[in-house]
Design an enzyme around this catalytic site. Structure first.
Site, PDB file in Angstrom:
ATOM      1  CG  ASP A   1      -1.939  -0.957   1.073  1.00  0.00           C
ATOM      2  OD1 ASP A   1      -1.895  -1.803   0.197  1.00  0.00           O
ATOM      3  OD2 ASP A   1      -2.901  -1.208   1.939  1.00  0.00           O
TER       4      ASP A   1
ATOM      5  CG  ASP B   1     -12.675  -1.781  -1.276  1.00  0.00           C
ATOM      6  OD1 ASP B   1     -12.221  -2.957  -1.436  1.00  0.00           O
ATOM      7  OD2 ASP B   1     -12.203  -0.669  -1.665  1.00  0.00           O
TER       8      ASP B   1
END
Length: 247
Positions: free
Chosen positions: A8, A130
Site C-alpha cells: 500500500d 470494498d
C-alpha cells in the site's frame, strides 16, 4: 489458491492502514522496489499494489513507484488499484508493465466503465469491491453506498472480469481474521474468481479459506498485508500450504 502480498503506497512509502484510515498509517518501508523484491524472494506469485493517495484523489499519485516496480521485475505479475477511474489510466498502467488494473469506486458509480475496459483490455481488468456490512464503500472507503456487494458483482458476471477483490473494511488491518461467511457468499453468487482481502492474519486464516472451498466454489487468492510485515504470517509457508492442499 495463491497468497498475495500487498504493498500500500502513501506518499511514496509502503504503509498499512487500519480500516482504511489515512491518518492511522504505519510505515513499513520507504523503498517500494526493495519491498517488492523481498516478497518475490519469499515465493510470491503475484503482487497487490494500492495507490492510497490515488484512491482519494481519483487519479494516480504514486504511479512512479508502481512503474519502477514493474520495470525492475517485468516477469512479476502485478495488480494495481487506487484512483483508476478511466480508460486512459488503465492503458498507462498496462503499458508500464502492470498485469491487471483494479476498478473500485468507478465500478460502483460508473459500471459501464468496467464493461468498456473489459472490451478494450481483455483479460486485464479486476473489480475491487470494498464492503462494510455487505454494502459497497467508495472514495477510498470514505463513503458507503446503498449497493449490496453481491448484487453489484452479478452485474459483471458476463463482462470478462478477471477477478473480484473483495475486502471487508471492518477487518482490514485489524488482524481479526477473514470474514469467511460474506466472502464465500460472494464466491457462490458469481462465477468470477474471488480474491479475499481484509483480516488475513495467520496461517489458520489461509487454512480456513482453503477448507471453505469445494468442487464448485473455491477462493482464488488471499491478499495479506500487516500480517506478513509484522511476521505474524510466513508468506512462503502460506503459499506452500496452498500448493500442497488436498481435500
Amino acid at each position: 489458491m495463491i497468497v498475495i502480498p500487498a504493498i500500500d503506497l502513501k506518499d511514496g512509502q509502503c504503509v498499512r492502514l487500519r480500516q482504511g484510515e489515512m491518518e492511522d498509517a504505519t510505515v513499513f518501508s520507504d523503498d517500494p522496489v526493495a519491498t517488492a523484491e523481498h516478497w518475490l524472494g519469499q515465493g510470491a506469485k503475484r503482487l497487490h499494489i494500492v495507490d492510497l493517495n490515488g484512491a482519494f484523489a481519483g487519479n494516480p499519485v504514486n504511479g512512479d513507484a508502481v512503474n519502477a516496480i514493474a520495470r525492475q521485475f517485468p516477469q512479476f505479475p502485478i495488480q494495481i488499484g487506487g484512483g483508476i477511474r478511466d480508460l486512459k489510466t488503465i492503458e498507462w498502467y498496462l503499458e508500464a508493465g502492470v498485469s491487471w488494473t483494479i476498478i473500485g469506486t468507478a465500478a460502483v458509480k460508473n459500471p459501464k466503465l468496467v464493461k468498456e475496459a473489459c472490451r478494450e483490455f481483455e483479460g486485464h481488468i479486476i473489480v475491487g469491491l470494498d464492503a462494510k456490512d455487505g454494502l459497497v464503500a467508495t472514495e477510498g472507503w470514505a463513503e458507503v453506498s446503498d449497493v449490496q456487494a453481491t448484487e453489484l458483482a452479478k452485474q459483471f458476471q458476463d463482462c470478462g472480469v478477471s477477478a473480484i477483490v473483495y475486502t471487508d473494511i471492518a477487518r482490514d488491518g485489524m488482524m481479526q481474521g477473514v470474514n469467511l461467511e460474506s466472502t464465500m457468499d460472494l464466491a457462490r453468487a458469481v462465477q468470477i474468481p474471488i480474491i479475499a482481502s481484509g483480516g488475513v492474519s495467520c496461517i489458520e486464516d489461509i487454512e480456513q479459506l482453503l477448507k471453505a472451498g469445494d468442487d464448485k466454489t473455491e477462493i482464488f487468492g488471499a491478499i495479506t498485508g500487516r500480517a506478513i510485515y509484522e511476521d505474524k504470517l510466513d508468506l512462503r509457508k502460506a503459499q506452500e500450504l496452498c500448493d500442497n492442499w488436498t481435500k
